[in-house]
Design a protein around this motif. Structure first.
Motif, short mmCIF file in Angstrom:
data_model
loop_
_atom_site.label_atom_id
_atom_site.label_comp_id
_atom_site.label_asym_id
_atom_site.label_seq_id
_atom_site.Cartn_x
_atom_site.Cartn_y
_atom_site.Cartn_z
N SER A 12 11.57 64.07 29.44
CA SER A 12 12.93 63.86 28.95
C SER A 12 13.09 62.40 28.54
N GLY A 13 14.12 62.14 27.81
CA GLY A 13 14.39 60.78 27.36
C GLY A 13 14.74 59.83 28.50
N GLN A 14 15.09 60.38 29.66
CA GLN A 14 15.43 59.56 30.81
C GLN A 14 14.22 59.24 31.71
N ASP A 15 13.03 59.64 31.29
CA ASP A 15 11.84 59.43 32.11
C ASP A 15 11.36 57.98 32.11
N GLY A 16 11.66 57.24 31.08
CA GLY A 16 11.19 55.86 31.01
C GLY A 16 9.67 55.80 30.93
N TYR A 17 9.08 54.94 31.75
CA TYR A 17 7.63 54.73 31.79
C TYR A 17 7.02 55.80 32.67
N ARG A 18 6.16 56.64 32.11
CA ARG A 18 5.60 57.80 32.81
C ARG A 18 4.17 57.52 33.26
N VAL A 19 3.93 57.63 34.58
CA VAL A 19 2.63 57.31 35.15
C VAL A 19 2.09 58.51 35.93
N LEU A 20 0.92 58.98 35.54
CA LEU A 20 0.25 60.04 36.29
C LEU A 20 -0.37 59.39 37.53
N VAL A 21 -0.04 59.92 38.71
CA VAL A 21 -0.50 59.31 39.96
C VAL A 21 -1.42 60.23 40.76
N ASP A 22 -2.05 61.18 40.10
CA ASP A 22 -3.04 62.05 40.74
C ASP A 22 -4.44 61.49 40.48
N ARG A 23 -5.32 61.69 41.44
CA ARG A 23 -6.72 61.25 41.27
C ARG A 23 -7.45 62.15 40.28
N LEU A 24 -7.11 63.44 40.29
CA LEU A 24 -7.74 64.41 39.40
C LEU A 24 -6.78 64.77 38.27
N TRP A 25 -7.35 65.09 37.11
CA TRP A 25 -6.50 65.52 36.00
C TRP A 25 -5.88 66.88 36.35
N PRO A 26 -4.61 67.08 36.05
CA PRO A 26 -3.93 68.33 36.41
C PRO A 26 -4.53 69.55 35.71
N ARG A 27 -4.67 70.63 36.47
CA ARG A 27 -5.22 71.87 35.92
C ARG A 27 -4.33 72.43 34.82
N LEU A 92 6.96 58.87 38.26
CA LEU A 92 5.64 59.17 38.80
C LEU A 92 5.37 60.65 38.59
N LEU A 93 4.30 60.96 37.86
CA LEU A 93 3.95 62.33 37.54
C LEU A 93 2.88 62.84 38.51
N TYR A 94 3.10 64.04 39.03
CA TYR A 94 2.16 64.65 39.97
C TYR A 94 2.03 66.13 39.68
N ALA A 95 0.95 66.76 40.16
CA ALA A 95 0.71 68.17 39.88
C ALA A 95 1.00 69.08 41.08
N ALA A 96 1.24 68.53 42.24
CA ALA A 96 1.45 69.35 43.45
C ALA A 96 2.59 70.34 43.25
N LYS A 97 2.45 71.50 43.87
CA LYS A 97 3.48 72.54 43.78
C LYS A 97 4.71 72.20 44.61
N ASP A 98 4.49 71.57 45.75
CA ASP A 98 5.59 71.26 46.66
C ASP A 98 6.34 70.03 46.16
N THR A 99 7.60 70.22 45.84
CA THR A 99 8.39 69.12 45.30
C THR A 99 9.06 68.28 46.38
N ARG A 100 8.94 68.71 47.65
CA ARG A 100 9.59 67.99 48.75
C ARG A 100 8.60 67.25 49.65
N GLN A 101 7.35 67.68 49.64
CA GLN A 101 6.33 67.03 50.46
C GLN A 101 5.07 66.83 49.64
N ASN A 102 4.98 65.68 48.99
CA ASN A 102 3.81 65.38 48.17
C ASN A 102 3.58 63.86 48.15
N HIS A 103 2.41 63.50 47.67
CA HIS A 103 2.03 62.09 47.69
C HIS A 103 2.88 61.22 46.77
N ALA A 104 3.39 61.77 45.68
CA ALA A 104 4.20 60.97 44.75
C ALA A 104 5.46 60.46 45.43
N LEU A 105 6.07 61.27 46.28
CA LEU A 105 7.27 60.85 47.00
C LEU A 105 6.95 59.71 47.97
#
Length: 118
Positions: A12-27, A92-105
């Motif tokens: 979205s336009g409100q994302d600003g600077y978008r950084v992928l923070v996963d070690r592996l590329w998302p499936r 911070l962009l992440y691929a985890a399914k859990d939106t409440r308990q993940n490393h990005a948070l």
């Protein structure tokens, strides 16, 4: 401001600077299809920690504590992202399914706690 968002959610336009923070590329995501500004693997949890968490060897509290211990040595790597969050939105962009308990948070909270001046 720092926010977290799944890589599978539309940008979205409100994302600003978008950084992928996963070690592996998302499936299932082509590198040409992901709208991101930077891929910061160095701030992702170690492979060992990630595997232990996903195998339920660690609960989220133990994972969080271990991840924060790993991040303690990465202050210099985190400072540029902290600076980005002070001048605009950092997503911070992440691929985890859990939106409440993940490393990005955890990473977002750690970045918020960093002091830019030493």
């Amino acid at each position: 401001m720092i926010q977290c968002k799944r890589v599978y959610d539309a940008p979205s336009g409100q994302d600003g600077y978008r950084v992928l923070v996963d070690r592996l590329w998302p499936r299932g995501v082509k590198k040409t299809d992901l709208n991101y500004d930077e891929w910061c693997k160095d701030l992702a949890p170690s492979s060992e920690l990630r595997k232990a968490f996903h195998a339920d060897v660690l609960d989220f509290a133990a994972f969080r504590e271990a991840y924060l211990a790993e991040l303690a040595d990465k202050r210099e790597t985190g400072l540029p992202l902290k600076a980005k969050s002070k001048s605009g939105v950092l997503t911070l962009l992440y691929a985890a399914k859990d939106t409440r308990q993940n490393h990005a948070l955890v990473l977002a909270q750690w970045l918020e706690s960093l002091s830019i001046s030493k």
